[in-house]
Design an enzyme around this catalytic site. Structure first.
Site, PDB file in Angstrom:
ATOM      1  N   HIS A 124       1.014  -1.078  -0.214  1.00  0.00           N
ATOM      2  CA  HIS A 124       0.060   0.030   0.013  1.00  0.00           C
ATOM      3  C   HIS A 124       0.841   1.120  -0.114  1.00  0.00           C
ATOM      4  O   HIS A 124       1.751   1.312   0.875  1.00  0.00           O
ATOM      5  CB  HIS A 124      -1.041   0.052   1.303  1.00  0.00           C
ATOM      6  CG  HIS A 124      -2.184   0.809   0.852  1.00  0.00           C
ATOM      7  ND1 HIS A 124      -2.205   2.140   0.906  1.00  0.00           N
ATOM      8  CD2 HIS A 124      -3.442   0.317   0.343  1.00  0.00           C
ATOM      9  CE1 HIS A 124      -3.477   2.684   0.477  1.00  0.00           C
ATOM     10  NE2 HIS A 124      -3.991   1.588   0.418  1.00  0.00           N
ATOM     11  N   PRO A 125       0.670   2.220  -0.856  1.00  0.00           N
ATOM     12  CA  PRO A 125       1.522   3.313  -0.818  1.00  0.00           C
ATOM     13  C   PRO A 125       1.290   4.463  -0.191  1.00  0.00           C
ATOM     14  O   PRO A 125       1.953   5.445  -0.135  1.00  0.00           O
ATOM     15  CB  PRO A 125       1.352   3.669  -2.744  1.00  0.00           C
ATOM     16  CG  PRO A 125       0.017   3.126  -2.898  1.00  0.00           C
ATOM     17  CD  PRO A 125      -0.491   2.131  -2.151  1.00  0.00           C
ATOM     18  N   CYS A 126       0.182   4.489   0.812  1.00  0.00           N
ATOM     19  CA  CYS A 126      -0.080   5.618   1.488  1.00  0.00           C
ATOM     20  C   CYS A 126       0.919   5.983   2.398  1.00  0.00           C
ATOM     21  O   CYS A 126       1.000   7.179   2.799  1.00  0.00           O
ATOM     22  CB  CYS A 126      -1.520   5.245   2.210  1.00  0.00           C
ATOM     23  SG  CYS A 126      -1.306   4.014   3.159  1.00  0.00           S
ATOM     24  N   ARG A 127       2.165   4.866   2.617  1.00  0.00           N
ATOM     25  CA  ARG A 127       2.909   5.529   3.762  1.00  0.00           C
ATOM     26  C   ARG A 127       4.234   5.647   3.014  1.00  0.00           C
ATOM     27  O   ARG A 127       5.314   6.139   3.614  1.00  0.00           O
ATOM     28  CB  ARG A 127       3.136   4.581   4.712  1.00  0.00           C
ATOM     29  CG  ARG A 127       1.858   4.781   5.850  1.00  0.00           C
ATOM     30  CD  ARG A 127       2.094   3.923   7.252  1.00  0.00           C
ATOM     31  NE  ARG A 127       3.184   4.402   7.570  1.00  0.00           N
ATOM     32  CZ  ARG A 127       4.299   3.824   8.255  1.00  0.00           C
ATOM     33  NH1 ARG A 127       4.272   2.601   8.211  1.00  0.00           N
ATOM     34  NH2 ARG A 127       5.365   4.243   8.888  1.00  0.00           N
ATOM     35  N   THR A 128       4.281   5.460   1.720  1.00  0.00           N
ATOM     36  CA  THR A 128       5.661   5.454   0.827  1.00  0.00           C
ATOM     37  C   THR A 128       6.250   6.759   1.032  1.00  0.00           C
ATOM     38  O   THR A 128       7.312   6.956   1.363  1.00  0.00           O
ATOM     39  CB  THR A 128       5.300   4.966  -0.487  1.00  0.00           C
ATOM     40  OG1 THR A 128       4.893   3.639  -0.539  1.00  0.00           O
ATOM     41  CG2 THR A 128       6.974   4.964  -1.093  1.00  0.00           C
TER      42      THR A 128
END
Ligand SMILES: [Zn+2]
Lengths: 166, 688
Positions: A124-128
């Site tokens: 999941h990219p939301c914390r990248t």
């Protein structure tokens, strides 16, 4: 922190060049039209999961792409049986030794591949963006830095030799 | 040297299909090949890097390319795709003949010497297939043709490191990686002088009998494979065939072969995993190799049950758009479950069959909200057609639907399936019989039919939503639901008010009620809760004539139906989630100052009220609960009992003469005015 498409593209091109030198097997995919946002990096490897009864080793394909909406790289993967049927999200978690306690749905969830438009298990990219900001702000190749950190979550190890790009 | 000679055994290939192969194949079949049954040339790939227990041949979307474009460290396998257009042809085609035809190609490539120039031609496989594109089912059978009559014997085997020093291996590996990919599968290693790799055709001339065996003394035959340490790969079989044909003087001789296998050490590629095989070639005459009557082409792959038979790839889950949509909808709900509501039972929701009586503003919005919760069976009942004013408020209809004057129920169902094909949705154009609407001779049969159909529909569903636009039309379904003890959710609209309630389900089952209720809280067990008509009686009239509730002509603020529909669905879902279902007790507060409605007996989504009354003018809600009224015209024991005894006969009397209900219940004030409906609105001051 967001990165530009140009940065992403430069980073994966460097990555692939070094992969060739290192006899690694990353492949860069460029569409004939060379449209923006459609170049991506893939690698296939066979993993031998301990707790997957069906087969001794299974192919896993990793894709590194640029997410337009997050302005960050995203890592997604798929795995299949030898007849071409995909492993379900739950089966793939099992192969990657995820346990029930971990927040699997938030970490690794099924999303559509932005270029192929097919479902892939996606980190999941939301914390990248946050990770890039906090840890790799000064990296010369942020894709290498980021992938070395998150790859091992999904059994994708990045050779230490790549660190010279950072 | 061992004197026990056992037949040499080879490890067969396993096929491994990348999902992209089926995607590409489907696309080609639909756009290019169509019904063309001619054999297509494809590419397969294998690697000799990092040994696998099972050597595999992979195919993917690039298999259909004209030119070989395999990845690094992969080697080409020439493939023939033989696709049949029907399952019968697939089953009945002559497999022996199919593999023989492939074998003939090999034979020809060997005899003409083409395979010496281009050794990768010895790598040949075929796929016999049938694609059921409607079901996304692919039947297939791989074969790797070899001649069964060629039977070499095993003498000995050992690591390559026993015959070559480290610097020689490095040199060998480097030369190997410099080879053209077509020459990597089969090649020669010259050990005389400096070790070096040679192409086959540099030492072996086609049909050249004059070549002296001695010249090949310092030559080792090598091939790329990747499998167990104890056995060579399948490739060696056709290599031996080629050697026997072009070097007949080697027949019956003992020869060294090398399984050339790569392994990775850090970023370095090594070949020290390679194996040397000492093999005694069969003593067979060149003439007999292909023409021997005992020679047959074999090599079909065993299926997953280890039987000789085809395999079936069911690709629906990853290829059918409908399945993909279903999976995405489910995933969305799973995310909710995982992140916020670990106890929520999604299967219970998914399997609940919902009947929507009314396909207007409420019906459309309720259906969409049910879809979002993962409900898969939604049935509409309505007797209207889509009119020009409908689409802007009734969110399952479009302008196009007005033009054809389409039936609301069926159109709503069709459009719902367009939104989400995974739903099972049906529509029934049905007029619900109503009290005070006398049934004449001519309508008798039709009314009976409508009644029976309604009973059937209600009994086939789990949750019944009453979403009509008039009070009278709710009476019959309320009664039937009370009799069948169905979970019933009722929603009714005023101009800027709305009422959503669940009807009590009158069972004898004792309902558990929380023991400690504060003095400000009242609690009604689920089996004692009233229905829409119980409340009706107690509901006071409103002074504002415009604010009428639940009349056909009611004008509503546009948002009201969406709010009410959403609340109706959320109430239904909460009831489904409660372990007692519709029997869940309803709590309500007696004091205006007590905000703290009991959290006891709630479900994982929170408390379950009996009814929700909303006032858009104040943007607030109240949650009253009322007990069943023992003189209720729809759910009281007297009415239900009489209905169950006399069924349609009883109903007919009510339809003819609503005051009959008064006699049954002893109620005198049911219908004050037959033509004009009672004003049922309420205001918040009176509602607690
Ligand atoms: Zn009632």
């Amino acid at each position: 922190m967001q990165i530009t498409w140009e940065t992403f593209k430069r980073c994966i091109e460097e990555f692939q060049d070094l992969s060739n030198e290192l006899n690694d097997t990353w492949i860069i995919h460029k569409p004939e039209t060379e449209e923006n946002f459609t170049t991506y990096l893939t690698k296939k490897q066979f993993i031998t999961p301990k707790n997957f009864e069906e087969e001794s080793s299974i192919p896993v394909e990793y894709h590194v792409m640029y997410s337009i909406s997050y302005g960050t790289p995203i890592l997604c993967l798929n795995s299949w049986r030898n007849d071409g049927t995909l492993l379900t999200m739950e089966e793939l978690w099992k192969c990657l030794n995820f346990t029930e306690d971990e927040d699997m749905y938030s970490t690794l969830t099924q999303m559509d591949h932005p270029i192929l438009q097919r479902p892939f298990l996606t980190l999941h990219p939301c914390r990248t963006g946050e990770i890039l900001e906090n840890m790799f702000k000064d990296s010369r190749n942020i894709i290498v830095s980021w992938l070395s950190l998150v790859g091992p979550i999904v059994k994708l190890d990045v050779d230490l030799n790549y660190m010279k790009l950072t | 040297m061992s004197d026990t000679q056992s037949p040499l055994q080879f490890v067969p290939f396993s096929s491994c299909i990348n999902p992209s192969f089926w995607h590409k194949f489907t696309q080609l079949k639909l756009d290019v090949l169509k019904l063309d049954e001619s054999t297509a040339k494809i590419w397969g790939y294998y690697t000799n890097l990092d040994s696998q227990m099972k050597p595999i041949i992979e195919v993917d979307s690039t298999s259909f390319n004209n030119y070989y474009n395999g990845s690094k460290f992969y080697l080409p396998y020439h493939g023939l795709l033989i696709n049949k257009n029907t399952i019968e042809e697939f089953k009945e085609c002559d497999k022996k003949n199919i593999i023989k035809e492939a074998g003939d190609i090999l034979e020809n490539d060997i005899k003409t010497g083409r395979a010496l120039k281009d050794p990768a031609l010895l790598n040949l496989f075929l796929i016999l297939s049938y694609a059921d594109l409607k079901k996304y089912n692919f039947y297939y059978w791989f074969a790797f043709p070899v001649l069964n009559s060629i039977k070499p014997s095993y003498i000995n085997s050992y690591s390559i490191t026993k015959i070559y020093k480290e610097d020689e291996l490095i040199r060998l590996c480097k030369q190997y990686l410099d080879l053209d990919v077509n020459n990597r599968s089969y090649f020669l290693i010259e050990t005389k002088g400096d070790i070096q790799i040679l192409n086959l055709d540099s030492q072996i001339c086609p049909n050249n009998f004059s070549k002296n065996g001695n010249e090949l003394d310092c030559i080792i035959f090598a091939f790329s494979d990747s499998t167990l340490q104890s056995h060579p790969g399948w490739q060696l079989r056709n290599f031996i065939l080629l050697i026997l044909y072009h070097c007949p003087y080697l027949a019956g001789k003992i020869l060294n072969f090398i399984s050339f296998r790569l392994n990775r050490k850090g970023s370095e590629i090594k070949c020290d995993n390679s194996i040397v095989w000492e093999i005694k070639l069969p003593d067979i005459d060149k003439i007999d190799i292909f023409s021997n009557t005992n020679s047959t082409w074999v090599g079909f792959e065993a299926n997953e049950r280890d039987k000789m038979g085809p395999r079936l790839a069911k690709m629906k889950d990853s290829m059918s758009p409908t399945s993909l949509a279903e999976a995405s909808v489910d995933l969305n709900l799973k995310l909710m479950k995982w992140r916020l509501l670990p106890d929520v039972n999604l299967d219970k929701i998914k399997s609940s069959k919902c009947l929507l009586l009314g396909a207007g503003t409420l019906g459309c919005a309720v259906a969409r909200n049910l879809l979002a919760w993962g409900v898969r069976t939604i049935t509409f009942v309505d007797n209207g057609t889509v009119s020009y004013s409908n689409p802007v408020r009734q969110n399952l209809f479009t302008f196009e639907d007005c033009i054809g004057n389409k039936q609301k129920a069926t159109t709503a169902a069709e459009n719902l399936s367009k939104i989400f094909p995974g739903v099972t949705s049906g529509g029934h154009n049905l007029t619900i019989p109503m009290p005070g609407h006398p049934v004449g001779e001519s309508l008798l049969a039709q009314t009976k039919e409508a009644y029976e159909k309604l009973v059937k529909l209600i009994s086939e569903h789990d949750v019944i939503f009453l979403l009509m636009d008039s009070r009278e039309s709710r009476w019959l379904p309320t009664l039937i639901c009370a009799s069948l003890k169905k979970m019933t959710i009722n929603a009714a609209l005023g101009f800027d008010t709305y009422l959503i309630m669940r009807h009590g389900v009158n069972t004898d089952k004792a309902c558990e009620v929380a023991p400690n209720i504060s003095k400000h809280l009242k609690c009604v067990p689920g089996n004692k809760l009233g229905c829409y008509f119980c409340n009706d009686i107690t509901a006071p009239g409103d002074s504002l004539k415009d604010r009428t509730l639940d009349q056909q002509c009611t004008v509503t603020r546009p948002g009201v139906s969406n709010i009410a529909a959403a609340l109706a669905v959320e109430l239904a879902i909460s009831v489904i989630q409660h372990e007692q279902g519709p029997l869940a007790p309803a709590f309500y507060t007696l004091s205006k100052f007590e905000q703290d409605v009991s959290r006891e007996n709630e479900c994982n989504l929170g408390i379950i009220p009996h009814s929700i009354r909303g006032f858009l003018s104040m943007f607030n809600h109240v949650l009253p609960a009322t007990e069943r009224y023992n003189q209720c015209i729809a759910c009281s024991d007297a009415v239900v009992k009489l209905y169950e005894e006399k069924t349609f006969e009883f109903l007919l009397e009510v339809f003819q003469k609503p005051s009959y209900l008064e006699e049954v219940t002893g109620l005198s004030k049911m219908y004050t005015n037959c033509g004009e409906l009672e004003d049922l609105d309420f205001n918040e001051e009176d509602s607690s």
